[in-house]
Design a protein around this motif. Structure first.
Motif, short mmCIF file in Angstrom:
data_model
loop_
_atom_site.label_atom_id
_atom_site.label_comp_id
_atom_site.label_asym_id
_atom_site.label_seq_id
_atom_site.Cartn_x
_atom_site.Cartn_y
_atom_site.Cartn_z
N ILE A 144 0.85 -1.19 0.00
CA ILE A 144 0.00 0.00 0.00
C ILE A 144 0.89 1.24 0.00
O ILE A 144 1.81 1.37 0.82
N ALA A 145 0.60 2.15 -0.93
CA ALA A 145 1.38 3.39 -1.02
C ALA A 145 0.75 4.50 -0.20
O ALA A 145 1.45 5.29 0.45
N SER A 146 -0.60 4.58 -0.21
CA SER A 146 -1.25 5.69 0.50
C SER A 146 -2.69 5.35 0.82
O SER A 146 -3.30 4.48 0.18
N MET A 147 -3.24 6.04 1.82
CA MET A 147 -4.65 5.94 2.18
C MET A 147 -5.19 7.35 2.38
O MET A 147 -4.51 8.19 2.98
N ALA A 148 -6.40 7.58 1.89
CA ALA A 148 -7.00 8.91 2.01
C ALA A 148 -8.48 8.78 2.32
O ALA A 148 -9.13 7.80 1.94
N LEU A 149 -9.02 9.80 3.01
CA LEU A 149 -10.43 9.84 3.37
C LEU A 149 -11.16 10.91 2.56
O LEU A 149 -10.60 11.96 2.24
N SER A 150 -12.43 10.65 2.26
CA SER A 150 -13.24 11.63 1.54
C SER A 150 -13.58 12.84 2.41
O SER A 150 -13.88 13.92 1.90
N LYS A 151 -13.52 12.67 3.74
CA LYS A 151 -13.80 13.78 4.67
C LYS A 151 -13.03 13.53 5.96
O LYS A 151 -13.10 12.43 6.52
#
Length: 258
Positions: A144-151
């Motif tokens: 896994i390179a990155s994780m992001a949230l929509s809010k």
């Protein structure tokens, strides 16, 4: 080595023979012919190929004995173009080679796994979360390179259940998503602030007050919904000092008094 017999006959039919060794050699190399391949990494981040897959009709004037590859196993580290050599050996040990390009691809999306959260607003009516808090063990066949949230940021207007999406991107640009419920709570009581009043009875011996008169700039991190007093009307029997309680209720049902 092959033994042959030479028979010599003269013109009077006398015969004599002798033997000779005829050594036959095959000095012609096989013709190695390669083809390029595109292969996919599996769920474990691995892939393998055989010489037969790379061979594209190699041949020999006698017979091919074996074909081998310089590399048969591939991992996430090999994503992209890889040059491999096919070695073709005939039954007489003549060798020829060719090269092929093996394109290794990772087309498996990460598995995104979410967990729900309950978050408290702070004294300023704000709260924030990170992708790591929502992640519940997401994984990928490579990495896994990155994780992001929509809010990530919440205010008083978000009190209650909020759906956010976690996007997980692997090192090869593939993305997987999952949804989590973020429950925002406001558990901070209002600050109730009172001021004393002096009130005059009227000609009929009565007086009344409002919560607004007793309030002395009460405040809350979200907002005040209502203020009420436990006593608002007075008569002659109340002349003197009277203790009243101001109840301040915020928009999320939290109460405080003074």
């Amino acid at each position: 080595a092959n033994t042959v017999t030479l028979t010599v006959t003269d013109n009077n039919s006398n015969v004599s023979t002798c033997d000779a060794t005829i050594t036959i050699q095959d000095n012609i190399n096989p013709t190695a012919i390669c083809q390029n391949l595109v292969i996919q990494l599996d769920a474990n981040g691995a892939a393998s190929i055989t010489a037969a897959q790379v061979d594209n009709g190699s041949f020999d004037n006698c017979t091919i004995a074996s074909m081998t590859l310089s590399k048969t196993d591939f991992t996430c580290a090999d994503v992209g173009s890889n040059t491999v050599t096919l070695t073709v050996t005939d039954v007489n040990s003549n060798v020829s080679t060719c090269t092929a390009t093996i394109a290794v691809e990772d087309n498996i999306n990460p598995t995104a796994i979410c967990q729900n959260l309950t978050v408290q607003l702070d004294a300023t009516g704000a709260a924030s979360i990170t992708a790591a808090q929502v992640d519940n063990g997401s994984f990928d066949n490579c990495a896994i390179a990155s994780m992001a949230l929509s809010k990530t940021d919440f205010t008083c207007s978000d009190v209650g259940a909020n759906t956010v999406t976690l996007s997980v991107t692997d090192v090869n640009g593939k993305t997987g998503t999952c949804d989590a419920t973020i429950t925002i709570q406001d558990n901070i009581y209002p600050t109730a602030s009172c001021q004393n009043l002096t009130v005059q009875l009227d000609a009929s011996g009565a007086a009344s007050i409002t919560a607004g008169q007793v309030d002395n700039s009460s405040s809350d991190n979200c907002g005040i919904a209502s203020m009420s007093l436990d006593q608002t009307t007075f008569g002659c029997g109340d002349v003197g000092a009277n203790t009243v309680t101001l109840t301040v209720t915020d928009t999320n049902g939290n109460q405080n008094t003074c």
